[in-house]
Design a protein around this motif. Sequence first.
Motif, PDB file in Angstrom:
ATOM      1  N   ALA A 186       0.812  -1.217   0.000  1.00  0.00           N
ATOM      2  CA  ALA A 186       0.000   0.000   0.000  1.00  0.00           C
ATOM      3  C   ALA A 186       0.844   1.265   0.000  1.00  0.00           C
ATOM      4  O   ALA A 186       0.368   2.329  -0.390  1.00  0.00           O
ATOM      5  N   GLY A 187       2.066   1.169   0.449  1.00  0.00           N
ATOM      6  CA  GLY A 187       2.935   2.331   0.599  1.00  0.00           C
ATOM      7  C   GLY A 187       3.677   2.191   1.908  1.00  0.00           C
ATOM      8  O   GLY A 187       4.117   1.105   2.262  1.00  0.00           O
ATOM      9  N   ALA A 199       2.060   6.556  21.374  1.00  0.00           N
ATOM     10  CA  ALA A 199       2.125   7.146  20.035  1.00  0.00           C
ATOM     11  C   ALA A 199       1.732   8.614  20.124  1.00  0.00           C
ATOM     12  O   ALA A 199       0.756   8.964  20.794  1.00  0.00           O
ATOM     13  N   VAL A 200       2.504   9.455  19.464  1.00  0.00           N
ATOM     14  CA  VAL A 200       2.193  10.882  19.415  1.00  0.00           C
ATOM     15  C   VAL A 200       1.776  11.306  18.016  1.00  0.00           C
ATOM     16  O   VAL A 200       1.188  12.385  17.840  1.00  0.00           O
ATOM     17  N   ALA A 201       2.073  10.465  17.007  1.00  0.00           N
ATOM     18  CA  ALA A 201       1.682  10.784  15.630  1.00  0.00           C
ATOM     19  C   ALA A 201       1.684   9.520  14.795  1.00  0.00           C
ATOM     20  O   ALA A 201       2.373   8.542  15.110  1.00  0.00           O
ATOM     21  N   VAL A 202       0.917   9.551  13.731  1.00  0.00           N
ATOM     22  CA  VAL A 202       0.925   8.492  12.732  1.00  0.00           C
ATOM     23  C   VAL A 202       0.901   9.179  11.364  1.00  0.00           C
ATOM     24  O   VAL A 202       0.216  10.185  11.171  1.00  0.00           O
ATOM     25  N   THR A 203       1.714   8.649  10.448  1.00  0.00           N
ATOM     26  CA  THR A 203       1.873   9.243   9.123  1.00  0.00           C
ATOM     27  C   THR A 203       1.705   8.139   8.083  1.00  0.00           C
ATOM     28  O   THR A 203       2.216   7.036   8.264  1.00  0.00           O
ATOM     29  N   HIS A 204       0.998   8.462   7.005  1.00  0.00           N
ATOM     30  CA  HIS A 204       0.805   7.502   5.921  1.00  0.00           C
ATOM     31  C   HIS A 204       1.207   8.147   4.604  1.00  0.00           C
ATOM     32  O   HIS A 204       0.840   9.291   4.330  1.00  0.00           O
ATOM     33  N   LEU A 205       1.939   7.414   3.802  1.00  0.00           N
ATOM     34  CA  LEU A 205       2.260   7.796   2.428  1.00  0.00           C
ATOM     35  C   LEU A 205       1.850   6.593   1.585  1.00  0.00           C
ATOM     36  O   LEU A 205       2.580   5.600   1.496  1.00  0.00           O
ATOM     37  N   GLY A 214       1.761   6.108  -9.822  1.00  0.00           N
ATOM     38  CA  GLY A 214       2.789   7.105  -9.542  1.00  0.00           C
ATOM     39  C   GLY A 214       2.384   8.183  -8.548  1.00  0.00           C
ATOM     40  O   GLY A 214       3.198   8.999  -8.153  1.00  0.00           O
ATOM     41  N   VAL A 215       1.115   8.189  -8.123  1.00  0.00           N
ATOM     42  CA  VAL A 215       0.622   9.213  -7.194  1.00  0.00           C
ATOM     43  C   VAL A 215       0.381   8.577  -5.832  1.00  0.00           C
ATOM     44  O   VAL A 215      -0.310   7.565  -5.724  1.00  0.00           O
ATOM     45  N   PHE A 216       0.973   9.184  -4.808  1.00  0.00           N
ATOM     46  CA  PHE A 216       0.807   8.731  -3.434  1.00  0.00           C
ATOM     47  C   PHE A 216       0.080   9.818  -2.647  1.00  0.00           C
ATOM     48  O   PHE A 216       0.190  10.997  -2.969  1.00  0.00           O
ATOM     49  N   SER A 270      11.039  10.547   1.581  1.00  0.00           N
ATOM     50  CA  SER A 270      10.848   9.115   1.318  1.00  0.00           C
ATOM     51  C   SER A 270      10.216   8.910  -0.054  1.00  0.00           C
ATOM     52  O   SER A 270      10.605   7.984  -0.789  1.00  0.00           O
ATOM     53  N   ALA A 271       9.264   9.757  -0.404  1.00  0.00           N
ATOM     54  CA  ALA A 271       8.613   9.668  -1.715  1.00  0.00           C
ATOM     55  C   ALA A 271       9.621   9.933  -2.831  1.00  0.00           C
ATOM     56  O   ALA A 271       9.592   9.274  -3.877  1.00  0.00           O
ATOM     57  N   MET A 272      10.513  10.876  -2.599  1.00  0.00           N
ATOM     58  CA  MET A 272      11.497  11.250  -3.604  1.00  0.00           C
ATOM     59  C   MET A 272      12.395  10.063  -3.969  1.00  0.00           C
ATOM     60  O   MET A 272      12.760   9.896  -5.122  1.00  0.00           O
ATOM     61  N   VAL A 273      12.754   9.241  -2.995  1.00  0.00           N
ATOM     62  CA  VAL A 273      13.655   8.116  -3.269  1.00  0.00           C
ATOM     63  C   VAL A 273      12.908   6.856  -3.706  1.00  0.00           C
ATOM     64  O   VAL A 273      13.541   5.872  -4.080  1.00  0.00           O
ATOM     65  N   ASP A 274      11.594   6.877  -3.696  1.00  0.00           N
ATOM     66  CA  ASP A 274      10.798   5.736  -4.140  1.00  0.00           C
ATOM     67  C   ASP A 274      10.578   5.860  -5.646  1.00  0.00           C
ATOM     68  O   ASP A 274       9.882   6.772  -6.105  1.00  0.00           O
ATOM     69  N   PRO A 275      11.144   4.963  -6.445  1.00  0.00           N
ATOM     70  CA  PRO A 275      11.015   5.092  -7.892  1.00  0.00           C
ATOM     71  C   PRO A 275       9.575   4.948  -8.397  1.00  0.00           C
ATOM     72  O   PRO A 275       9.271   5.344  -9.520  1.00  0.00           O
TER      73      PRO A 275
END
Length: 177
Positions: free
Chosen positions: A71-72, A86-92, A99-101, A127-132
């Motif tokens: 999923a990402g 937990a103080v935060a959760v992040t999803h990409l 090609g769109v996240f 992280s998105a930048m290094v994901d081809p």
Amino acid sequence: MSTPSTMTPSPAERTSEPEPPFTTRRADLGDLARVNALHHRCSLDTRYARYASGRRELKMSEFARLVHPAAGTSWITTLRDDRETAVAVTHLLKTRTPGVFELAVLVGDPWQGRGLGSWLTDYALHSAMVDPRCDAVVAMFGATNRRALRILRRRDVTVPTASAGVIDVTLPLPERS
């Protein structure tokens, strides 16, 4: 504020400040209780800013989809001295458009306004930048989400006009080398 991660900051990011109180790592199925406890501690306003609803928790089936590598990527941010909180959760996460996240961040109320949301946004964009597989990152949030708007404005992102109270924006990725 110094970098809130267990990762070593680049020389340009290093400061003489003490070690930050947070650590960020990939989330997994074992984090569901921590993530739901975070949701329960968040105010209705915070949950509404993230989900456009008063959502109090995630079901196991929902969380399993969010943390599945296909999923990402999802990250959980905890207190450095209390890895159970937990103080935060992040999803990409991938969207249906190749090609769109999509980026989504939830920061607990006591930790808002400390730069954590900005740092997590930067972390996800890098992280998105290094994901081809990733060509673009989008975010959707309520037009009244002041913190998300501030994060975008600090990055000189043109904020589009809201549609039905929701802002849908494409975030620029850092330069790929």
